[in-house]
Design an enzyme around this catalytic site. Structure first.
Site, PDB file in Angstrom:
ATOM      1  N   CYS A  17     -82.851  41.233  21.975  1.00  0.00           N
ATOM      2  CA  CYS A  17     -82.097  40.000  21.734  1.00  0.00           C
ATOM      3  C   CYS A  17     -82.906  39.082  20.840  1.00  0.00           C
ATOM      4  O   CYS A  17     -84.035  39.383  20.470  1.00  0.00           O
ATOM      5  CB  CYS A  17     -81.759  39.302  23.055  1.00  0.00           C
ATOM      6  N   CYS A  20     -86.489  38.186  21.681  1.00  0.00           N
ATOM      7  CA  CYS A  20     -87.536  39.158  21.339  1.00  0.00           C
ATOM      8  C   CYS A  20     -88.071  38.890  19.934  1.00  0.00           C
ATOM      9  O   CYS A  20     -89.280  38.881  19.702  1.00  0.00           O
ATOM     10  CB  CYS A  20     -86.979  40.579  21.411  1.00  0.00           C
ATOM     11  N   CYS A  85    -112.338  74.004  -1.781  1.00  0.00           N
ATOM     12  CA  CYS A  85    -113.250  74.097  -0.636  1.00  0.00           C
ATOM     13  C   CYS A  85    -112.960  72.967   0.346  1.00  0.00           C
ATOM     14  O   CYS A  85    -112.104  72.106   0.090  1.00  0.00           O
ATOM     15  CB  CYS A  85    -114.709  74.031  -1.083  1.00  0.00           C
ATOM     16  N   CYS A  88    -112.937  69.380  -0.888  1.00  0.00           N
ATOM     17  CA  CYS A  88    -111.715  68.903  -1.550  1.00  0.00           C
ATOM     18  C   CYS A  88    -110.751  68.296  -0.520  1.00  0.00           C
ATOM     19  O   CYS A  88    -110.195  67.217  -0.722  1.00  0.00           O
ATOM     20  CB  CYS A  88    -111.012  70.049  -2.274  1.00  0.00           C
ATOM     21  N   ASP A 500     -66.885  36.404  -7.089  1.00  0.00           N
ATOM     22  CA  ASP A 500     -67.145  37.169  -8.308  1.00  0.00           C
ATOM     23  C   ASP A 500     -65.811  37.323  -9.040  1.00  0.00           C
ATOM     24  O   ASP A 500     -64.756  37.367  -8.402  1.00  0.00           O
ATOM     25  CB  ASP A 500     -67.720  38.534  -7.928  1.00  0.00           C
ATOM     26  N   ASP A 699     -67.538  42.634  -5.287  1.00  0.00           N
ATOM     27  CA  ASP A 699     -67.180  44.043  -5.110  1.00  0.00           C
ATOM     28  C   ASP A 699     -68.101  45.000  -5.837  1.00  0.00           C
ATOM     29  O   ASP A 699     -68.012  46.204  -5.651  1.00  0.00           O
ATOM     30  CB  ASP A 699     -65.747  44.280  -5.602  1.00  0.00           C
ATOM     31  N   ASP A 703     -73.333  42.485  -7.382  1.00  0.00           N
ATOM     32  CA  ASP A 703     -73.149  41.410  -6.403  1.00  0.00           C
ATOM     33  C   ASP A 703     -74.008  41.602  -5.158  1.00  0.00           C
ATOM     34  O   ASP A 703     -74.127  40.690  -4.343  1.00  0.00           O
ATOM     35  CB  ASP A 703     -71.674  41.341  -5.953  1.00  0.00           C
TER      36      ASP A 703
END
Length: 804
Positions: A17, A20, A85, A88, A500, A699, A703
């Protein structure tokens, strides 16, 4: 100090919630070296600014775990080549473990494999690969090894199993309770359902296995000197369960006690709350999918030219200065500048504008946009995290991370309510045990439990979620999808709506609007010639003209020759006649006299239309115009929003003239034009800084940042998936009337929630003193508690009758 600050984003699990999230924020902000910490409950993410000279990410993660939560990490395996080796392997392992964001790295020389656990918010697989390559080796991700399953999906699956298990065990208890009352005595109840030990067997797994998460969360809250709804749930269900257990034991001596059991109270309450948490888990974090879809837009490979050799390489290997070969129909891999060729570029996935943009040598191109019809060579100028697409992704991530959820009123009340109830219950026990009925432990315990049962947070816990479920369910019937209760709560406060233009106020696709043949041409003949010539073209404007002519039922003729002139128009031979359709420049190049047409052409352009001139056999024949038209419902919807007292603003990347023309048709008074994709989010921020609660409606992918950063983001359902994922609300119908409907539904729901909370609190305020004074037997307290819950649910169900 500010110059040395770093920022990390950690994915946190275990929050239940708003309390928290607040607790984690407070805990992190107390750490020396942490400048600021913002925890987003809805996204389960944290954004933390810190001074690396004082504290590191490991210390921050440890603090989060100390507070009782966990940090989600990603794990991936990489194939390593070039190791010879053990030295590495050790070198790679040390190098990876020093990388910021890596929790643990193991390198196996024999298997030539590296297993890396890392913070996905700080690093990507490519960062790990680049680190290995910087050490002189090669690395490649094992695609089938990466743990890509979202932790939220695991949580949903877990809660679903818990709910089914809990519901199966609770059903017989609920059956027994319903058949227990005199007015329901006609309902058949199997005798075993009334047996206290059978009820105990059913209720115990629900209480401690299914409900165990509430005890754990309540413990965390109390340990950190806080209180949330889980404390109330654990307290209330425990009171009902243990009191019932006490009565079951007492029934061994006196069977009359077995009548007054409350096992069903605790079991059914836990089942309902698990169901609520299941719905909440499903609604959370959808916007993380938006980021994945944005990343999926980019090309996977690129064809480049290096030292005169053409080769195809992964997108990650493109570097600044590479020469890109981009064929028609292909995505542009990264940002660059055209050095050869001409083409129309479809930038709608980033700009939202439906009409492709003609590009020539010297023009910029954007990664992830689509090359429509011409071959291009371009020099890469921005790669990786510097591209426009990557910047949009970053803006979306930052906007989403900065959003804090609304603090639930019930959670705020519970912080004070829990200790008060506990104190009253303890005082009640002491008074009865010491003064009213000295030495009578059972009587005092009964009175104390009566207080706890009457204070059980059934009504308080159900007040908000039931209203939200009913309100959002009713809204969904009208095509309005709220992604979470917090968005339903916030929407009614909206004061400013930003729309928009393309695809939101308008239809988003160009259509044929004007046909103006010269006097000597009949309209049908003129359109037949123009449509026939344009039908060979792949340009969207040409397709709009052809579709408009087809809709008029005019048959098209055969084309014997066709040539596209990029940036100018087309040439064709139709019915033996030479046809030209295009710009002023095309006409001038072919010496067509167009002086008489220019005035009308300019008039069309002033109202936002794209006008094209047509010539037949070298003579001007007429003009056709196409435009993105406003939706039929836009004007009515905008008028409705204004009547509700909302400020309506249109925002677009179009020029001021075109934008102004569309706004005037729709009845919008305020216009913000010529805004780049990332600029839309900045315009939202400006209004928010002035104290406005802003809703953004769009859309397109362009946006998405503004949708994410707005107080409420509304995505038109006919738009892109990314816009819908980034938004808080999806308007499925694509009708702007849905904006007003969403705000109205939010207001109705908030009113309903306030009514529920009032009655839930009034019930407790009256019931607790009555129980403390000994006038309320526990069984009656349980009945009253059940009635309060039913009344809250019935009130919430009224929302299902709301008409929009």
């Amino acid at each position: 100090m500010s110059q040395s600050l770093k920022e990390t984003n950690l994915q946190i699990s275990g929050m239940t919630c708003a309390a928290c999230a607040t607790r984690i924020e407070k805990g992190l902000n107390k750490l020396a070296g942490v400048e600021s910490a913002n925890v987003n409950l809805a996204l389960e993410k944290s954004a933390i600014k810190y001074d690396p000279s004082q504290i590191n990410v490991d210390d921050i993660e440890k603090k989060i775990r100390d507070l009782g939560y966990d940090v989600v990490m990603e794990k991936a395996e990489f194939d390593i080549t070039g190791m010879t080796c053990a030295a590495c392997a050790t070198r790679i392992e040390k190098g990876l473990n020093k990388l910021d964001g890596v929790v643990k790295a193991n390198v196996n020389l024999a298997l030539e494999k590296a297993t890396v656990e890392f913070n996905g918010s700080m690093l990507t697989n490519n960062d790990v690969i680049k680190k290995v390559e910087s050490l002189g080796y090669k690395a490649q991700i094992k695609e089938d090894s990466k743990e890509t399953s979202d932790h939220r999906q695991k949580e949903i699956a877990k809660q679903t199993k818990k709910f089914i298990f809990s519901a199966i065990l609770s059903l017989p208890l609920l059956w027994a309770m319903v058949g227990h009352f005199s007015f329901t005595s006609f309902i058949y109840v199997p005798k075993i359902f009334m047996n206290p030990w059978f009820q105990l067997i059913l209720a115990t797994p629900v209480q401690f296995i299914i409900g165990g998460q509430f005890y754990v969360s309540a413990y965390k809250a109390i340990k950190n000197k806080g209180a949330n709804m889980d404390v109330l749930v654990a307290l209330g269900t425990s009171a009902a369960y243990f009191y019932s257990l006490y009565l079951s034991i007492m029934s061994l001596a006196d069977s009359a006690h077995s009548v007054d059991l409350y096992f069903e109270t605790s079991a059914v309450l836990i089942t309902l709350i698990i169901l609520g948490k299941l719905f909440e888990a499903k609604a959370k974090g959808r916007s993380s999918e938006a980021i994945k879809k944005l990343m999926g837009l980019q090309a996977k490979t690129a064809i480049i030219e290096r030292n005169g050799i053409e080769m195809e390489i992964p997108i990650e290997e493109v570097v600044v200065g590479d020469i890109l070969h981009i064929k028609p129909g292909e995505k542009i891999p990264v940002d660059g500048i055209i050095i050869k060729g001409q083409s129309a570029i479809d930038e709608s996935m980033l700009t939202g504008e439906s009409v492709p943009v003609d590009k020539k040598m010297g023009d910029e191109v954007i990664g992830a946009t689509l090359n429509k019809n011409g071959f291009l060579k371009a020099e890469a100028t921005k790669v990786g995290r510097d591209t426009a697409l990557a910047q949009i992704i970053k803006v979306v991530e930052e906007a989403q991370g900065s959003k804090a959820p609304i603090q639930r009123l019930a959670d705020r009340i519970s912080g004070v309510f829990v200790p008060i109830v506990v104190a009253i219950a303890v005082i009640t026990f002491i008074i009865w045990y010491v003064w009213v009925a000295p030495g009578d432990f059972a009587d005092a315990l009964e009175k104390m439990i009566a207080v706890l049962v009457i204070a059980c947070p059934c009504a308080l816990g159900l007040a908000t979620p039931t209203s939200i479920m009913a309100g959002s369910g009713r809204a969904a019937e009208y095509g309005i999808l709220f992604k979470g209760g917090e968005h339903l709560e916030m929407t009614h406060r909206v004061a400013t709506v930003i729309l928009d233009k393309t695809g939101t106020v308008t239809n988003g696709t160009p259509v044929l609007t004007d046909v103006l043949p010269k006097g000597s041409f009949a309209q049908e003949e003129f359109l037949a010639l123009v449509g026939s010539a344009e039908k060979q073209s792949e340009h969207p404007l040409a397709q709009a003209i052809v579709q408009g002519i087809k809709d008029k039922g005019i048959p098209l003729k055969e084309v014997t020759e066709f040539e596209a002139v990029p940036g100018f128009g087309i040439k064709a031979i139709v019915d033996g006649k030479q046809i030209l359709v295009g710009t002023r420049k095309l006409m001038n190049q072919n010496k067509v006299e167009i002086v008489d047409a220019l005035v009308k052409m300019e008039e069309l352009e002033k109202v936002g239309k794209t006008a094209m001139l047509a010539a037949v056999d070298g003579q001007y024949a007429g003009t056709v115009a196409v435009a993105d038209t406003i939706k039929e419902t836009s004007k009515t919807a905008i008028s409705r929003l204004k009547k509700m007292g909302l400020d309506v603003i249109m925002i677009t990347g179009d020029n001021q003239q075109t934008a102004g023309a569309i706004a005037a048709q729709a009845g919008i008074d305020h216009v913000i034009a010529e805004v780049l994709p990332e600029g839309k989010a900045e315009e939202v921020k400006k209004l928010q800084a002035q104290g406005y609660i802003v809703a953004m409606v769009g859309d397109g992918i362009n946006d998405a940042p503004a949708l994410a950063i707005a107080d409420i983001g509304m995505a038109i359902g006919t738009g892109t998936d990314v816009a819908m994922e980034a938004a808080d609300i999806t308007l499925i119908r694509g009708d702007l009337n849905s904006i007003a409907d969403a705000i109205f539904m939010s207001k109705k729901t908030i009113t309903n929630i306030k009514q529920n909370l009032f009655w839930a609190l009034a019930y407790n305020s009256l019931g607790i003193p009555i129980a403390a004074l000994g006038f309320l037997a526990p069984w009656l307290a349980g009945a009253a508690m059940a009635f309060s819950s039913v009344s809250v649910v019935l009130n919430a169900l009224r929302l299902q009758k709301v008409k929009l």
